[in-house]
Scaffold this motif. Sequence first.
Motif, PDB file in Angstrom:
ATOM      1  N   TYR A   1      27.300  23.961  25.835  1.00 38.82           N
ATOM      2  CA  TYR A   1      26.887  24.842  24.909  1.00 38.82           C
ATOM      3  C   TYR A   1      26.278  26.102  25.425  1.00 38.82           C
ATOM      4  CZ  TYR A   1      24.568  26.531  20.827  1.00 38.82           C
ATOM      5  OH  TYR A   1      23.763  27.418  19.885  1.00 38.82           O
ATOM      6  N   SER A   2      26.428  27.233  24.966  1.00 44.04           N
ATOM      7  CA  SER A   2      25.661  28.317  25.427  1.00 44.04           C
ATOM      8  C   SER A   2      25.379  29.344  24.106  1.00 44.04           C
ATOM      9  CB  SER A   2      26.531  29.142  26.427  1.00 44.04           C
ATOM     10  OG  SER A   2      25.836  30.259  26.706  1.00 44.04           O
ATOM     11  N   ALA A   3      24.247  29.505  23.876  1.00 44.07           N
ATOM     12  CA  ALA A   3      23.775  30.213  22.842  1.00 44.07           C
ATOM     13  C   ALA A   3      24.167  31.728  22.917  1.00 44.07           C
ATOM     14  CB  ALA A   3      22.253  30.343  22.590  1.00 44.07           C
ATOM     15  N   ASP A   4      24.474  31.930  24.161  1.00 39.09           N
ATOM     16  CA  ASP A   4      24.976  33.641  24.670  1.00 39.09           C
ATOM     17  C   ASP A   4      26.469  33.682  24.530  1.00 39.09           C
ATOM     18  OD1 ASP A   4      22.392  34.204  24.906  1.00 39.09           O
ATOM     19  OD2 ASP A   4      22.439  33.425  27.048  1.00 39.09           O
TER      20      ASP A   4
ATOM     21  N   SER B   1      31.195  17.768  12.338  1.00 43.19           N
ATOM     22  CA  SER B   1      31.339  16.815  13.517  1.00 43.19           C
ATOM     23  C   SER B   1      29.863  16.944  14.362  1.00 43.19           C
ATOM     24  CB  SER B   1      32.566  17.389  14.484  1.00 43.19           C
ATOM     25  OG  SER B   1      32.499  16.433  15.619  1.00 43.19           O
ATOM     26  N   SER B   2      29.403  15.770  14.353  1.00 44.31           N
ATOM     27  CA  SER B   2      28.078  15.766  15.188  1.00 44.31           C
ATOM     28  C   SER B   2      28.376  15.071  16.637  1.00 44.31           C
ATOM     29  CB  SER B   2      26.962  15.013  14.468  1.00 44.31           C
ATOM     30  OG  SER B   2      27.519  13.665  14.121  1.00 44.31           O
ATOM     31  N   ALA B   3      27.190  15.579  17.458  1.00 44.97           N
ATOM     32  CA  ALA B   3      27.514  15.210  18.934  1.00 44.97           C
ATOM     33  C   ALA B   3      27.264  13.800  18.971  1.00 44.97           C
ATOM     34  CB  ALA B   3      26.595  15.968  19.634  1.00 44.97           C
ATOM     35  N   ALA B   4      27.750  12.935  19.711  1.00 45.40           N
ATOM     36  CA  ALA B   4      27.700  11.456  19.682  1.00 45.40           C
ATOM     37  C   ALA B   4      26.823  11.075  21.235  1.00 45.40           C
ATOM     38  CB  ALA B   4      28.702  10.567  19.700  1.00 45.40           C
ATOM     39  N   SER B   5      26.826  12.294  22.264  1.00 45.63           N
ATOM     40  CA  SER B   5      26.230  12.069  23.200  1.00 45.63           C
ATOM     41  C   SER B   5      25.613  13.518  23.919  1.00 45.63           C
ATOM     42  CB  SER B   5      27.157  11.449  24.467  1.00 45.63           C
ATOM     43  OG  SER B   5      27.866  12.238  25.131  1.00 45.63           O
ATOM     44  N   PRO B   6      24.802  13.688  24.796  1.00 40.65           N
ATOM     45  CA  PRO B   6      24.523  14.837  25.546  1.00 40.65           C
ATOM     46  C   PRO B   6      25.593  15.653  26.278  1.00 40.65           C
ATOM     47  CG  PRO B   6      22.980  13.071  26.250  1.00 40.65           C
ATOM     48  CD  PRO B   6      24.329  12.413  25.608  1.00 40.65           C
ATOM     49  N   ASP B   7      26.527  14.838  26.391  1.00 38.06           N
ATOM     50  CA  ASP B   7      27.804  15.598  27.135  1.00 38.06           C
ATOM     51  C   ASP B   7      28.956  16.409  25.945  1.00 38.06           C
ATOM     52  OD1 ASP B   7      29.338  16.466  29.410  1.00 38.06           O
ATOM     53  OD2 ASP B   7      30.685  15.016  28.889  1.00 38.06           O
ATOM     54  N   GLY B   8      28.927  17.806  26.256  1.00 37.35           N
ATOM     55  CA  GLY B   8      29.949  18.469  25.350  1.00 37.35           C
ATOM     56  C   GLY B   8      31.342  17.952  25.423  1.00 37.35           C
ATOM     57  N   GLN B   9      31.719  17.591  26.355  1.00 40.29           N
ATOM     58  CA  GLN B   9      33.063  16.957  26.541  1.00 40.29           C
ATOM     59  C   GLN B   9      33.603  16.156  25.360  1.00 40.29           C
ATOM     60  OE1 GLN B   9      34.515  15.792  30.561  1.00 40.29           O
ATOM     61  NE2 GLN B   9      36.586  15.508  29.787  1.00 40.29           N
ATOM     62  N   GLY B  10      32.657  15.647  24.803  1.00 38.20           N
ATOM     63  CA  GLY B  10      33.094  14.643  23.377  1.00 38.20           C
ATOM     64  C   GLY B  10      33.506  15.588  22.384  1.00 38.20           C
ATOM     65  N   SER B  11      33.025  16.707  22.121  1.00 41.08           N
ATOM     66  CA  SER B  11      33.413  17.618  21.014  1.00 41.08           C
ATOM     67  C   SER B  11      34.843  18.356  21.473  1.00 41.08           C
ATOM     68  CB  SER B  11      32.719  18.875  21.038  1.00 41.08           C
ATOM     69  OG  SER B  11      31.100  18.611  20.561  1.00 41.08           O
ATOM     70  N   LEU B  12      35.115  18.353  22.776  1.00 44.66           N
ATOM     71  CA  LEU B  12      36.507  18.867  23.153  1.00 44.66           C
ATOM     72  C   LEU B  12      37.583  17.805  23.122  1.00 44.66           C
ATOM     73  CD1 LEU B  12      35.649  21.075  26.259  1.00 44.66           C
ATOM     74  CD2 LEU B  12      36.130  21.780  24.004  1.00 44.66           C
TER      75      LEU B  12
END
Length: 605
Positions: free
Chosen positions: A400-403, A498-509
């Motif tokens: 994730y990047s806010a920018d 969809s909410s994140a299940a772990s600290p890793d963004g690959q779960g969203s992908l």
Amino acid sequence: MKRGLGAALMALLMVMAAPAVQAQSAGSAPKVLRYAFPVAETGFDPAQISDLYSRVITAHIFDAPLSYDPLARPYKLKPSTAVAMPEISDDYKTFVFRIKPGIYFADDPAFKGKKRELVAEDYVYSVKRVYDPKVKSPGHPSLEDEGIIGLQALRDEALKSGKPFDYDREVEGLKALDRYTFRVKLRESRPRHLYSVWVGRDVAAGAMAREVVEFYGDRIMEHPVGTGPFRLADWRRSSKMVLERNPNYRDDVYDAQPNADDVEGQALLQRFKGKRLPMIDRVEVSVIEQAQPRWLSFLNGEQSFIERLPNEFADQALPGGKLAPHLVKRGVHAHRVPGSDVTLLVFNMESPVVGGYTPAQVALRRAIALGNDVDREIQLARRGQAIRAQSMMTPFTTGYSADRRTEMSEYNPARARALLDLYGWVDRNGDGWRERPDGSPLVIEMLTQSDGSSRQLDELFKKDMDALGLRLSLKVAQWPENLKAARSGQFTTWRVGSSAASPDGQGSLERDYGPSTGKGNLARFQLKAFDAVYERMKMLPDGPDRLALFDEATKIVVAYMPYRIGVHRILTDLTDASLVGYRRPVFWLDWWQYVDIDTTKLKKP
């Protein structure tokens, strides 16, 4: 001799003390947490469910080897049923877990009156269930991504032969080494394996007893039996769930490691450290889909907590961003944090209406995105309680990047109309609605729910589509029914969070990963180029090379638009004066055991 005398004396003291403890418990008012879900549950078998609200329940019933520290921010893993953190070797390909002796399942008829201890084999069995074709677990694709040696071969054999899945067959990748120890071996290096499989909310993490599953058979969704802090006491489907303290719950006390500069976290630790968990006796969860009665229920003191304050009442509860004086006077507290979530308009890529990979079909989806005024949605429907999303990844997760800025942030209806015209989505008969490039009628059907928030969002989205000349048809049903339709591919579009299940963004992908089609991949997106990026990402350690793959994956998703990515919600939870110790979880769902109810501050009827 002395040891025997000491044991006898201790036993006598325990017998003498028991009536006093029971009398104290009987004489005090039970501590009951009451709140409401805005969406109905689907059931309570961890291997079969995928929706957030069912998982909230199972997260408090079933125990994982590991859990998240309740006060550490952003996150920290700690042992739960495990004696310590697992031993990791062979470049993140071998993991050895040791389970604490003396942990017991809640009593159940399946155990025939005997106490049932948690053993290593229970975790082996629970993971195998996800691979059983009969279970049809939505978690199978993501679990298979982890590459546990031998499990997929066991599944393939069952599929090919038509015979029942062989739970008794030992596999190299998941093996109980003794009563309390099990080992996991992976085909390839997985630096984030612990977060993916062995933490509380995960589909495979909660240990189930084989005899319970076999005892209840097809009714296992109705009979969750775990080793966690609570047990299901009553269930009225889509109406109310009642959970009570699990009498067999292990000796567990409040402990945490908040950051040194975390004033709130340090105060909570000082207040609760060493207290026996859970601190409350009972949890009553109602299902109230309409926002107004849910809000009024909290105001009237019928609920001690309202999760995710409905946007319609943000101005009343938080005028100018501050808690309203009348709520302050009542002792209400607001807990406002950015959510690690994202809203999505799912396009069924197999739908003849909005799916497909041809330039014309891609143009239709991109035009819908360009013509959708998300800023107006944030202002009017969400009352400012959200920020625009630029990618699938959610705040607080890797990638994730806010920018980051993508076409997902662009609202340009003129460009949307030009794109539709260019690819033949035009109005040929003058009725104001565009037809398909071949001249046939175009109607975009969207699944939705009947609650007020959905109606507001639907109204705004329909206005956007009307302005483009795209005819939108709404199909209203309960959320679980819509999820079932989406998972089976029987839909055109659907808006979902969809909410994140772990600290890793690959779960969203995973929502775009081909092998997860019909499971996490609701859009049924199939693209080899994306799958290749996703698979490379799994094996790389965290660092610049892996972050570059998040950017590459995002470009593909934006280009093909299997989802119209919407917003990251700002979440506001309200607690009344009686509920103490609450702190919104980040990636985890279990929190009931960490809060207390001050019965002296309950609102009188």
